[in-house]
Every structure is written in C-alpha cells, then in structure tokens.
Enzyme design. Structure first.
Site, PDB file in Angstrom:
ATOM      1  N   HIS A 189      84.312  38.269  44.289  1.00 43.81           N
ATOM      2  CA  HIS A 189      83.778  38.309  42.908  1.00 43.81           C
ATOM      3  C   HIS A 189      83.140  36.979  42.513  1.00 43.81           C
ATOM      4  O   HIS A 189      83.197  36.581  41.348  1.00 43.81           O
ATOM      5  CB  HIS A 189      84.903  38.663  41.915  1.00 43.81           C
ATOM      6  CG  HIS A 189      85.372  40.082  42.026  1.00 43.81           C
ATOM      7  ND1 HIS A 189      84.737  41.145  41.424  1.00 43.81           N
ATOM      8  CD2 HIS A 189      86.429  40.635  42.695  1.00 43.81           C
ATOM      9  CE1 HIS A 189      85.365  42.276  41.698  1.00 43.81           C
ATOM     10  NE2 HIS A 189      86.403  41.998  42.475  1.00 43.81           N
TER      11      HIS A 189
ATOM     12  N   TYR B  25      94.796  50.751  32.896  1.00 41.71           N
ATOM     13  CA  TYR B  25      93.398  50.345  33.072  1.00 41.71           C
ATOM     14  C   TYR B  25      92.541  50.937  31.957  1.00 41.71           C
ATOM     15  O   TYR B  25      92.186  52.114  31.966  1.00 41.71           O
ATOM     16  CB  TYR B  25      92.908  50.723  34.480  1.00 41.71           C
ATOM     17  CG  TYR B  25      92.960  49.505  35.393  1.00 41.71           C
ATOM     18  CD1 TYR B  25      94.061  48.651  35.341  1.00 41.71           C
ATOM     19  CD2 TYR B  25      91.922  49.174  36.246  1.00 41.71           C
ATOM     20  CE1 TYR B  25      94.122  47.504  36.124  1.00 41.71           C
ATOM     21  CE2 TYR B  25      91.969  48.028  37.043  1.00 41.71           C
ATOM     22  CZ  TYR B  25      93.073  47.195  36.968  1.00 41.71           C
ATOM     23  OH  TYR B  25      93.118  46.058  37.733  1.00 41.71           O
TER      24      TYR B  25
ATOM     25  N   TRP C 192      88.183  46.030  31.922  1.00 42.94           N
ATOM     26  CA  TRP C 192      86.991  45.597  32.674  1.00 42.94           C
ATOM     27  C   TRP C 192      85.777  46.120  31.931  1.00 42.94           C
ATOM     28  O   TRP C 192      85.826  47.214  31.352  1.00 42.94           O
ATOM     29  CB  TRP C 192      87.046  46.152  34.102  1.00 42.94           C
ATOM     30  CG  TRP C 192      88.272  45.709  34.843  1.00 42.94           C
ATOM     31  CD1 TRP C 192      89.399  46.442  35.070  1.00 42.94           C
ATOM     32  CD2 TRP C 192      88.512  44.414  35.411  1.00 42.94           C
ATOM     33  NE1 TRP C 192      90.321  45.679  35.756  1.00 42.94           N
ATOM     34  CE2 TRP C 192      89.796  44.440  35.977  1.00 42.94           C
ATOM     35  CE3 TRP C 192      87.764  43.252  35.497  1.00 42.94           C
ATOM     36  CZ2 TRP C 192      90.362  43.340  36.621  1.00 42.94           C
ATOM     37  CZ3 TRP C 192      88.315  42.155  36.137  1.00 42.94           C
ATOM     38  CH2 TRP C 192      89.601  42.206  36.692  1.00 42.94           C
ATOM     39  N   THR C 193      84.685  45.369  31.976  1.00 48.09           N
ATOM     40  CA  THR C 193      83.597  45.724  31.058  1.00 48.09           C
ATOM     41  C   THR C 193      82.274  46.078  31.754  1.00 48.09           C
ATOM     42  O   THR C 193      81.219  45.992  31.129  1.00 48.09           O
ATOM     43  CB  THR C 193      83.351  44.576  30.051  1.00 48.09           C
ATOM     44  OG1 THR C 193      83.044  43.378  30.785  1.00 48.09           O
ATOM     45  CG2 THR C 193      84.537  44.332  29.162  1.00 48.09           C
ATOM     46  N   GLU C 194      82.337  46.527  33.009  1.00 54.13           N
ATOM     47  CA  GLU C 194      81.070  46.910  33.651  1.00 54.13           C
ATOM     48  C   GLU C 194      80.273  47.883  32.780  1.00 54.13           C
ATOM     49  O   GLU C 194      79.071  47.726  32.608  1.00 54.13           O
ATOM     50  CB  GLU C 194      81.321  47.589  35.012  1.00 54.13           C
ATOM     51  CG  GLU C 194      81.750  46.664  36.124  1.00 54.13           C
ATOM     52  CD  GLU C 194      83.253  46.649  36.294  1.00 54.13           C
ATOM     53  OE1 GLU C 194      83.971  46.734  35.271  1.00 54.13           O
ATOM     54  OE2 GLU C 194      83.703  46.541  37.442  1.00 54.13           O
TER      55      GLU C 194
ATOM     56  N   TRP D 271      98.150  45.436  40.301  1.00 56.88           N
ATOM     57  CA  TRP D 271      97.157  46.337  39.696  1.00 56.88           C
ATOM     58  C   TRP D 271      96.948  47.600  40.513  1.00 56.88           C
ATOM     59  O   TRP D 271      96.653  48.650  39.967  1.00 56.88           O
ATOM     60  CB  TRP D 271      95.824  45.602  39.490  1.00 56.88           C
ATOM     61  CG  TRP D 271      95.027  45.304  40.731  1.00 56.88           C
ATOM     62  CD1 TRP D 271      95.203  44.282  41.603  1.00 56.88           C
ATOM     63  CD2 TRP D 271      93.899  46.035  41.227  1.00 56.88           C
ATOM     64  NE1 TRP D 271      94.267  44.317  42.609  1.00 56.88           N
ATOM     65  CE2 TRP D 271      93.442  45.400  42.399  1.00 56.88           C
ATOM     66  CE3 TRP D 271      93.221  47.185  40.782  1.00 56.88           C
ATOM     67  CZ2 TRP D 271      92.352  45.861  43.143  1.00 56.88           C
ATOM     68  CZ3 TRP D 271      92.125  47.638  41.521  1.00 56.88           C
ATOM     69  CH2 TRP D 271      91.714  46.973  42.683  1.00 56.88           C
TER      70      TRP D 271
ATOM     71  N   ASP E  86      91.354  39.408  44.265  1.00 58.53           N
ATOM     72  CA  ASP E  86      91.198  40.849  44.503  1.00 58.53           C
ATOM     73  C   ASP E  86      89.883  41.165  45.210  1.00 58.53           C
ATOM     74  O   ASP E  86      88.897  40.446  45.069  1.00 58.53           O
ATOM     75  CB  ASP E  86      91.233  41.607  43.164  1.00 58.53           C
ATOM     76  CG  ASP E  86      90.119  41.154  42.223  1.00 58.53           C
ATOM     77  OD1 ASP E  86      89.864  39.927  42.147  1.00 58.53           O
ATOM     78  OD2 ASP E  86      89.497  42.010  41.574  1.00 58.53           O
ATOM     79  N   GLU E  87      89.915  42.246  45.934  1.00 57.29           N
ATOM     80  CA  GLU E  87      88.717  42.910  46.463  1.00 57.29           C
ATOM     81  C   GLU E  87      87.753  41.954  47.175  1.00 57.29           C
ATOM     82  O   GLU E  87      86.534  42.123  47.085  1.00 57.29           O
ATOM     83  CB  GLU E  87      87.966  43.619  45.322  1.00 57.29           C
ATOM     84  CG  GLU E  87      88.797  44.687  44.643  1.00 57.29           C
ATOM     85  CD  GLU E  87      88.100  45.338  43.456  1.00 57.29           C
ATOM     86  OE1 GLU E  87      88.305  46.544  43.279  1.00 57.29           O
ATOM     87  OE2 GLU E  87      87.391  44.655  42.695  1.00 57.29           O
TER      88      GLU E  87
ATOM     89  N   ASP F 233      82.882  36.137  37.439  1.00 57.95           N
ATOM     90  CA  ASP F 233      82.718  37.279  38.348  1.00 57.95           C
ATOM     91  C   ASP F 233      81.292  37.267  38.881  1.00 57.95           C
ATOM     92  O   ASP F 233      80.544  36.316  38.603  1.00 57.95           O
ATOM     93  CB  ASP F 233      83.066  38.601  37.625  1.00 57.95           C
ATOM     94  CG  ASP F 233      83.705  39.600  38.570  1.00 57.95           C
ATOM     95  OD1 ASP F 233      83.071  39.938  39.584  1.00 57.95           O
ATOM     96  OD2 ASP F 233      84.838  40.039  38.317  1.00 57.95           O
TER      97      ASP F 233
ATOM     98  N   ASP G 262      89.546  50.364  31.205  1.00 64.27           N
ATOM     99  CA  ASP G 262      88.133  50.666  31.485  1.00 64.27           C
ATOM    100  C   ASP G 262      87.964  52.109  31.946  1.00 64.27           C
ATOM    101  O   ASP G 262      86.856  52.639  31.927  1.00 64.27           O
ATOM    102  CB  ASP G 262      87.558  49.712  32.545  1.00 64.27           C
ATOM    103  CG  ASP G 262      88.324  49.754  33.859  1.00 64.27           C
ATOM    104  OD1 ASP G 262      89.564  49.874  33.823  1.00 64.27           O
ATOM    105  OD2 ASP G 262      87.686  49.658  34.925  1.00 64.27           O
TER     106      ASP G 262
ATOM    107  N   ARG H  33      81.567  40.468  33.128  1.00 64.60           N
ATOM    108  CA  ARG H  33      80.600  41.548  33.427  1.00 64.60           C
ATOM    109  C   ARG H  33      79.574  41.643  32.312  1.00 64.60           C
ATOM    110  O   ARG H  33      78.387  41.765  32.541  1.00 64.60           O
ATOM    111  CB  ARG H  33      81.335  42.874  33.581  1.00 64.60           C
ATOM    112  CG  ARG H  33      81.731  43.207  34.997  1.00 64.60           C
ATOM    113  CD  ARG H  33      82.399  42.061  35.738  1.00 64.60           C
ATOM    114  NE  ARG H  33      82.713  42.428  37.098  1.00 64.60           N
ATOM    115  CZ  ARG H  33      83.821  43.065  37.453  1.00 64.60           C
ATOM    116  NH1 ARG H  33      84.749  43.340  36.560  1.00 64.60           N
ATOM    117  NH2 ARG H  33      84.026  43.379  38.712  1.00 64.60           N
TER     118      ARG H  33
HETATM  119  C1  ACM Z   1      90.990  44.626  39.894  1.00 61.96           C
HETATM  120  O1  ACM Z   1      90.990  45.609  39.150  1.00 61.96           O
HETATM  121  N1  ACM Z   1      90.046  44.512  40.819  1.00 61.96           N
HETATM  122  C2  ACM Z   1      91.986  43.587  39.787  1.00 61.96           C
END
Ligand code: ACM
Length: 649
Positions: A291, A460, A506-508, A435, A368-369, A217, A462, A188
């Site tokens: 992603h 988490y 996570w670094t958004e 997760w 994921d996602e 990503d 973040d 990110r």
């Molecule tokens: C995730 O937090 N989307 C693995």
C-alpha cells in the site's frame, strides 16, 4: 391514572437490570415534544439502568457545578453548548450554589467498579448528579444524560414547544474495553480537518474513544513530514475521478493531479488536541511495506523496482490482480524494498515526527496485503535472503516488520500491525489488529500479543449494508444485524490480551463526507454496544428500537445514516423447474413489503409480499417498498428482472 400509578410503582421496586425499555409518553409523564415520544434509548446499553419515579425538567436557568471545574471543562462546555443551542435556556457555572441543577463530581476516593471511564448518573426530580473517578467518565456520563432528554436536544438550532424532561434514573456504567475504535481511511479519499473533527463529534456520542487515522496508501500520503517534501508535493495528489473506484481508466500524463490533500503538522496538532478534549486518542497508521505507491511515487529509490521512477499516485485505476486471492499480484510494485537500507532511514525520519505529533502509545505500521511478486524476482531481495537465512517471502516481510518495530520502539512507542504480521515469524512484543476474521486475533491473544479485534465479518463499515442496487458496489455485505453479533472477546481467546475492538471505514468507494456518515451509522451503534456493553445486555429487538430513536437524534444533528434496516434483503433462487424466484426478507420485525411488476410505483394498496415471487413472463421490472403500518419507511427499490436473472446464475 391507575396505569400511571402501577407503572411508577413498578419503576420504584423493579431495577431494570436488563435492556432499557421503550415506554410511551403517557406512561412516563407528559411531554410536548414535537418530534419524539419520551424514551429511554441509550446506545451503548449501560451496565445497569434503574428507572425511578418521576421526571426531571430543565429549569430556565441551569446551573452546573463541578467539583474540579478545570478538569471537567470539556464536559461543562459540551453540556452547556447542547443545552443552550437547542433549548435556549441559560447555563451558568457558579462556584457556590446551594442546589445546582447539574452536579459533576470527581471521586476523591476511587470507586474501583468504575475504572478510568465509568460513571454513575443519577437523575432526580430536581437535580442531576454525575460522578466518576476521571474526567473521561464524567464526559461519557454526559453523553448518556443527553440521550435521556428529548431528541431535539441534538438540534443545531433553538427548538420551541419541547418540554425538556428526562426520566429519573440511576445508571451505573463502565466500558467492557478500553480501546473502542473507529478507523477512518483518509488516504483513498482525502477528508478535510473539519470533516475529521465532525467524525470525532459523531463518534463520541456513542462513547468511542479511539480514532485510527489511515494516513498513507497507494492513493495518497496525508501528513506533512519535514525534510521529505515530495511526500506532500507529489504523494498527496491524484487525478480527480468519480464512478466506480478500481475500474477507472488510467490517467494520461497531461491530466492535472490536483485531487487530494494532506494535513500540515499544525493541522495534526489541532486534531490531536480536538480529540483529546473529547477523550479520544488518535492512532496514526503508516501502512508499509505494501500500500505504499504514494511513497514510491514521491521517492522511487525506496522501491526494489527500477521502473518505479515512472510511477504516479494511484487515481483509482487497477493496480492489483486479486484473481488468485491474497496476497495479490501487483501490476505495479507498490511496496517498499526490505533489502534497501534507505527505506529504514526514511521510516526513521517519518516515525521520529509521527511519534512526536501523536501522543498515543501505539503507532500502526500496516503490514497488510503486501504483494511479493516483485520481491520474488529481485536480486537485492535474493541477497538479503541469503545473508539473513530467510527462506520465504513471508519471512522477508517478517524481517522488515521486525526492523520497523525496532524503529517504532526507539521513538518510545509500541508497534502494531494488521494480522499479516503474524506470518513468517512475529516479534513477541508486536500488537496485532485482527481483520481477516477473528481467528488471527484469537491466535495472537493466546500467544500473548496485545490484540485489537476488527474482523471483516462484523466490523468492516466499507462493506455494503443494503442491496447493491441502492449503494456503491463493494465486494461484500455487512448488515446491521451481523454487525450487532460482534463479540470482540470470544471464549476461545485469552481475554487478558484483547485490548480493544473497532470498526474500519475504508473509503475507496466513498467520495464525500455525507457518504462517510451513511456508511458508519447505524452500524457503529452495533459496534459501540459490542465494545462497551456487557454481552448479557445485548438484545437485538431492543437495540433496533433504540436505533430507531437514535435515527431521530441523527436527523436533528444533521448526521446522515443508512435506512437500510427498512429495506428487505433481496435474494434469488431457481425453482426445480428453473423459474426465477425472488425472496424479500425484512431485516427487522413489524414491516410490510408491497410490490409491482407493472413498472408503476407501489404503495400499501398494492400486492403485499407474503412468499417468494415468480416474475410474470413479460415483466421487466420489480419495484418494492416497505411500510410500517400506514407509513412508507423503506426506499423505493427498482430491480430490473434481467439483473435478478444474472444474480440467480
Ligand atoms: C485491510 O483491510 N486490508 C486491513
């Protein structure tokens, strides 16, 4: 004197088999430490720590003797560097000396209790001895030893006027889990090789042994792959933006794409070696099939969507619609096409090189996602479904995951994915990183999949750890006390299959490395204790005291951390007659909160918070500050009343 005698007697006869105690200087022996009192405050809490009478003082000339010095080179270097930098004392490693200051001994006969990473640490008045079965155990023993010395041992420069004493103790220690991880999202926002090394330095203090690098990503591809140059020519670069990531104005075609970066294969080798010297494995993650916008922007032919030729690496603009929950609706198709054979050829090339660069046994393939809305309307996908007898989109993804697993296995590695890989029929050999809470991990472990627990609820990093007014806004919060409740091996899961626990960063919303550190610490203390220490040893009150001691160490090591435990939890509600009521709850004991509604800055002579506040009719601002005794310790927090009114809605 009597008090000291009584105390020492207790130490001799009482094994401290519960939490470490925090004892004052006068109890344990004098110290001229300029900054810290003399405490035993090791994180993570050792399995067993017995205090003994007396203290050890570092002599002017420190000798370190190691039974197999080549194998223990890293521990010797680490210890020497800490001692010489902060204390200025000389350190030598003579081959034969009758009474070395510090002895590092590798067992010739394995001590079964210690396993691969355990150690015994004996601090005696004139000698320190660390024994272990393996070099890793010695290294973790060294980390505990460093934490027994005054906090100034962490200083990056020489510190005067410190008596370099450590309390005499016998420690027996070994980890609960062999996989103690931190995930660092370098996709990110890109973080340099030097920053990744600093991340490793920070994590090993607390005995983390696995660095999960999220290397790909929508916002960037971060690793050089020979033969696929566009991944790093195009895929690693976006438009530099600051503010609230996710809401950025879509970049125009003429804005320069110069923000980002990647690691060359030489950089990766250097990082792997750096980590190995500190007993850390690196788990690479290539997140597919979702992603994947950085891949698609580089090689649009890997998408199911013809329009992908116009796609660019994401610069933080909105690309997903989360309004109906997960999986999201993609506004641009950021997925690899499971019906396209070129995708598997591409992944084969990538994984051939990734497998060679990273010696660790697993490769993480994301999963994921992944949004399915572009697949749903695609003719190639429909044909694939017919050919393979697939009825649903999760089954299409499961088909993809199984093919990717076969590629991973063909490179001599084990396949791991986020818990979405359980949907649509998972391969029995896939390992799962849980997760979306603990439940998928429990289910997977009970179905005999290897599992690493990294649930959003506890791990988490973040997520915000303080009030939203003090931090970049993220959609959820995780306070230190919640992180401390992380139990990676819940009773309902087959413990044999839970191979690890980790926290994810996570670094958004993280644009610089100081903020990386702020988000990681102190919550990673809580995670480290959750994955290393026996559950019976965990004790929140004692942990908070040790956390505060560790803050002094991080200050001296110039590592940023969040002081959020000193700020109250702010909550609002409406009284029966619809008045706004503001509640302030300290996260830890022993704090007092002072406030103002008159726009001035409160101190401890202002009104003290005792019960829910109703703002005066014309007030526009609530300001609060927390004290510990006479010392301001929390941050000054200014809360517009209109903002609090909105929260109460
Ligand atoms: C995730 O937090 N989307 C693995």
């Amino acid at each position: 004197m009597n008090k000291l005698f009584l105390f020492l007697s207790c130490c001799i006869f009482t094994a401290n088999t519960y939490a470490q105690s925090i004892v004052s200087e006068t109890e344990i022996g004098e110290s001229e430490s300029a900054v810290s009192p003399k405490l035993i405050a090791i994180i993570p809490e050792p399995v067993s720590l017995m205090k003994k009478a007396g203290t050890f003082t570092l002599p002017e000339n420190v000798s370190i003797q190691a039974s197999k010095s080549a194998d223990l080179k890293q521990s010797i270097e680490f210890l020497s560097q800490r001692i010489t930098t902060a204390t200025g004392k000389s350190v030598s490693t003579p081959v034969s000396v009758t009474h070395p200051t510090i002895k590092l001994i590798l067992n010739t006969h394995e001590d079964a209790q210690l396993g691969l990473e355990g150690y015994k640490l004996n601090v005696n008045p004139t000698q320190i001895v660390i024994t272990a079965n393996k070099p890793a155990g010695i290294f973790w023993g060294v980390q505990s030893l460093i934490q027994l010395f005054p906090a100034e041992i962490e200083s990056k420069e020489l510190v005067a006027n410190v008596k370099w004493k450590a309390p005499c103790v016998d420690v027996i220690d070994y980890p609960k889990l062999g996989w103690r991880g931190l995930m660092f999202d370098v996709a990110r926002h890109f973080f340099t090789k030097q920053e990744v090394k600093q991340f490793i330095d920070d994590m090993v203090r607390y005995k983390f042994n696995l660095l999960h690098l999220h290397l790909a990503d929508d916002e960037g591809w971060r690793i050089e792959i020979k033969g696929l140059p566009k991944l790093t020519e195009l895929g690693a670069w976006s438009v530099k933006k600051v503010g609230t990531f996710g809401d950025f104005i879509p970049p125009t075609a003429d804005e320069p794409r110069t923000y980002g970066g990647f690691y060359t294969q030489e950089d990766i080798k250097e990082l792997v070696q750096y980590a190995k010297e500190r007993f850390v494995n690196i788990l690479p993650e290539i997140d597919v099939p979702g992603h994947s916008l950085a891949i698609i922007a580089s090689y649009p032919e890997l998408s199911c969507t013809p329009d992908a030729v116009n796609y660019k690496v994401r610069s933080g603009e909105k690309i997903m619609d989360w309004s109906r929950g997960a999986p999201p609706l993609a506004l641009v198709d950021n997925t690899l096409c499971p019906a396209n054979e070129k995708v598997y050829v591409f992944l084969d090339s990538v994984l051939t090189q990734v497998a060679k660069l990273f010696p660790f046994e697993y490769i993480h393939m994301g999963g994921d996602e992944a949004p399915h809305n572009f697949w749903e309307k695609n003719e190639q996908i429909k044909a694939l479904m017919q050919r393979e007898g697939l009825k649903t989109m999760p089954q299409v993804q499961a088909y993809f995951e199984k093919r990717v697993e076969q590629i991973v296995i063909s490179k001599g590695k084990k396949f791991m994915g986020w818990d979405e890989i359980l949907e649509g029929g998972v391969s029995p050999t896939a390992a799962v990183m849980s997760w979306r809470g603990m439940k998928y991990g429990i289910q997977a472990a009970n179905d005999k999949h290897n599992v690493v627990m990294s649930p959003t609820d506890f791990a988490y990093l973040d997520y915000m750890q303080a009030d939203v007014i003090t931090e970049p806004k993220v959609y959820a919060s995780l306070r230190l006390n919640k992180a401390y409740q992380f139990n990676p091996i819940p009773a309902s899961a087959n413990a044999k299959y839970i191979i690890g626990g980790q926290a994810n960063l996570w670094t958004e919303q993280i644009f610089n490395f100081r903020q990386v550190q702020y988000m990681v610490w102190p919550r990673a203390f809580a995670i480290s204790e959750s994955v290393w220490s026996p559950i019976e040893k965990k004790n929140w009150t004692n942990f908070v005291e040790r956390t505060e001691e560790q803050f002094k160490r991080l200050d001296l090591a110039e590592v940023k951390y969040s002081p959020a435990i000193y700020d109250p939890i702010i909550s609002v509600k409406r009284s029966p007659d619809k008045q706004l009521m503001i509640e302030l709850t300290p996260e830890i004991d022993g704090l007092e909160i002072y406030y103002s509604f008159d726009n001035s800055t409160p101190d401890r002579f202002y009104p003290k918070y005792t019960s829910a506040l109703v703002p005066p009719k014309d007030a526009s601002m609530l300001r609060i500050i927390t004290y510990k005794g006479k010392q301001p310790i929390g941050r000054l927090i200014s809360l517009p009343i209109t903002d609090l009114q909105k929260r109460a809605r």
